[in-house]
Motif scaffolding. Structure first.
Motif, mmCIF file in Angstrom:
data_model
loop_
_atom_site.group_PDB
_atom_site.id
_atom_site.type_symbol
_atom_site.label_atom_id
_atom_site.label_comp_id
_atom_site.label_asym_id
_atom_site.label_seq_id
_atom_site.Cartn_x
_atom_site.Cartn_y
_atom_site.Cartn_z
ATOM 1 N N GLY A 14 0.570 4.570 -7.595
ATOM 2 C CA GLY A 14 0.103 3.379 -6.913
ATOM 3 C C GLY A 14 0.494 3.275 -5.445
ATOM 4 N N VAL A 15 1.213 4.250 -4.919
ATOM 5 C CA VAL A 15 1.650 4.203 -3.528
ATOM 6 C C VAL A 15 1.237 5.479 -2.812
ATOM 7 N N GLU A 16 0.371 5.323 -1.795
ATOM 8 C CA GLU A 16 -0.063 6.428 -0.960
ATOM 9 C C GLU A 16 0.292 6.126 0.490
ATOM 10 N N LEU A 17 0.749 7.147 1.198
ATOM 11 C CA LEU A 17 1.027 7.003 2.620
ATOM 12 C C LEU A 17 -0.045 7.731 3.421
ATOM 13 N N PHE A 18 -0.512 7.073 4.474
ATOM 14 C CA PHE A 18 -1.500 7.673 5.360
ATOM 15 C C PHE A 18 -0.786 8.497 6.418
ATOM 16 N N GLY A 63 0.019 -0.249 8.340
ATOM 17 C CA GLY A 63 -1.249 0.391 8.676
ATOM 18 C C GLY A 63 -2.152 0.658 7.496
ATOM 19 N N ARG A 64 -2.528 1.937 7.345
ATOM 20 C CA ARG A 64 -3.464 2.340 6.290
ATOM 21 C C ARG A 64 -2.763 2.704 4.984
ATOM 22 N N SER A 65 -1.443 2.704 4.977
ATOM 23 C CA SER A 65 -0.715 3.030 3.748
ATOM 24 C C SER A 65 -0.767 1.869 2.760
ATOM 25 N N SER A 66 -0.399 2.168 1.517
ATOM 26 C CA SER A 66 -0.407 1.148 0.471
ATOM 27 C C SER A 66 0.528 -0.005 0.826
ATOM 28 N N ILE A 67 0.053 -1.223 0.573
ATOM 29 C CA ILE A 67 0.905 -2.415 0.668
ATOM 30 C C ILE A 67 1.564 -2.595 -0.697
ATOM 31 N N THR A 68 2.881 -2.523 -0.729
ATOM 32 C CA THR A 68 3.593 -2.632 -2.000
ATOM 33 C C THR A 68 4.584 -3.789 -1.947
ATOM 34 N N LEU A 69 4.921 -4.312 -3.112
ATOM 35 C CA LEU A 69 5.909 -5.390 -3.191
ATOM 36 C C LEU A 69 7.311 -4.860 -3.456
ATOM 37 N N HIS A 70 7.455 -3.552 -3.508
ATOM 38 C CA HIS A 70 8.771 -2.956 -3.705
ATOM 39 C C HIS A 70 8.964 -1.836 -2.681
ATOM 40 N N GLY A 71 10.192 -1.481 -2.448
ATOM 41 C CA GLY A 71 10.490 -0.366 -1.555
ATOM 42 C C GLY A 71 10.367 -0.687 -0.079
ATOM 43 N N ASN A 72 10.337 -1.969 0.262
ATOM 44 C CA ASN A 72 10.214 -2.344 1.666
ATOM 45 C C ASN A 72 11.601 -2.461 2.301
#
Length: 275
Positions: A14-18, A63-72
Motif C-alpha cells: 500500500g505504500v509506493e514512493l515516486f 508529492g506523488r508518493s503514497s499518502i499514509t497515516l503511518h510512518g510519518n
C-alpha cells in the motif's frame, strides 16, 4: 504529465514512493525537505544528469508518493531510503539532503552505517534542530517560536498555506518571489496534508543526530552548505559537531534553487575533489 525517468518503488503493501531516475554514471540521490517534492531539484537534475545517474525521491506522504497515516517520521523515512537504494541497486552512492531531508540521511547512517556511501552533502539543517540553548546551538528557532508554529500554523490547511508562504518569502529566498513562484512553492507543500505535516514537523524538531553527523564526517567526505542568515552560529556549530566537514555559505534556505549555478558548481567541485 509524464515525468522524465519517473517510476514508483513499492516500499511496503500500500505504500509506493515516486522517484525520478535519469542519467548514467556515479549515483547521486537528492532528498527534499519537509513537505517538498522532487520538483525543487529540477535544476540539479538538469545539470548533473549529464555526468551522473541522478535519483530524486518524494518521501512518503510527499508529492506523488503514497499518502499514509503511518510512518510519518524520520526513522521510517530513513528505512524507506534504505529500501529505495536496495531496489535501485545503487552502489557507492552520494546522498544530498535538503533541510529535513538531512534527517533522512542521518537516520539511514544510523541504520546502515556509511559502507555504501561515497560522499554526503547536507543542505542547511542542524543535526539537532531544537535546543533550549538557541543562542549558541544551530537551531531552527527559539523553543517558543517552534511551539507556536506547531500549535497555530499546522492545525488546518489554510494555516499551513499561511505558514509556508511566510517561510518561503522570509527564509527560503533572498529576492522577492514572483506570484507564480510563491504559488508553486506553496502548492508543493500542500500536497502533504496538514495533519501529516504536523507529525513530520514534530518528528524533525525533536531529532538529535549529532552522533551520526560526527560519524559521517569521520567516515566519508562531507559537504555542509549553510544559508547566510545564520552562518556564524551554524558554521561554529558544524565545526564543533562534525569538524571534518567541508563548509560553504550561500544564499537563503533554498539557495540551490535561487542560486543554482553557484550551488551546482560548488557541489560539482566537491564531487570531483572526492571522486
Amino acid at each position: 504529465m509524464a515525468i522524465q525517468g519517473g517510476k514508483y518503488i513499492k516500499i511496503e503493501p500500500g505504500v509506493e514512493l515516486f522517484v525520478q531516475d535519469v542519467g548514467i554514471g556515479d549515483p547521486i540521490v537528492f532528498i527534499p525537505g519537509w513537505t517538498f517534492t522532487t520538483e525543487v531539484f529540477s535544476k540539479q537534475i538538469e545539470y548533473f544528469q549529464k555526468t551522473n545517474r541522478v535519483i530524486v525521491m518524494d518521501p512518503r506522504s510527499h508529492g506523488r508518493s503514497s499518502i499514509t497515516l503511518h510512518g510519518n517520521d524520520y526513522v521510517t523515512h530513513g528505512a524507506d531510503l534504505v529500501k529505495v537504494i536496495e531496489a535501485l541497486e545503487l552502489k557507492n552512492v552520494t546522498l544530498v539532503g535538503w533541510s529535513f531531508g538531512c534527517l533522512t540521511i542521518w537516520e539511514y547512517i544510523k541504520q546502515q552505517g556509511t559502507e555504501n556511501i561515497k560522499s554526503l552533502a547536507f543542505i542547511d539543517l542542524s543535526p539537532k534542530p531544537l535546543s533550549i540553548n538557541h543562542e549558541q546551538d544551530w537551531v531552527e528557532g527559539p523553543l517558543d517560536e517552534i511551539a507556536a508554529a506547531y500549535t497555530h500554523y499546522l492545525q488546518d490547511r489554510d494555516k499551513q498555506r499561511e505558514f509556508i508562504s511566510g517561510y518561503a518569502t522570509g527564509v527560503m529566498v533572498q529576492r522577492e518571489l514572483e506570484e507564480n513562484e510563491l504559488s508553486w512553492l506553496v502548492e508543493q507543500s500542500l500536497k502533504t496534508p496538514h495533519y501529516i505535516a504536523a507529525n513530520l514537523f514534530a518528528s524533525g524538531m525533536f531529532s538529535d543526530y549529532r552522533e551520526e553527523a560526527k560519524l559521517a564526517s569521520e567516515s566519508v567526505p562531507v559537504l555542509t552548505v549553510i544559508a547566510e542568515h545564520w552562518a556564524p552560529i551554524a558554521k561554529a556549530f558544524t565545526e564543533r559537531i562534525s569538524p571534518k566537514s567541508s563548509i560553504e555559505v550561500l544564499g537563503g534556505h533554498l539557495m540551490f534553487w535561487e542560486h543554482d549555478e553557484k550551488f551546482n558548481t560548488m557541489l560539482e567541485n566537491f564531487l570531483m575533489e572526492n571522486s
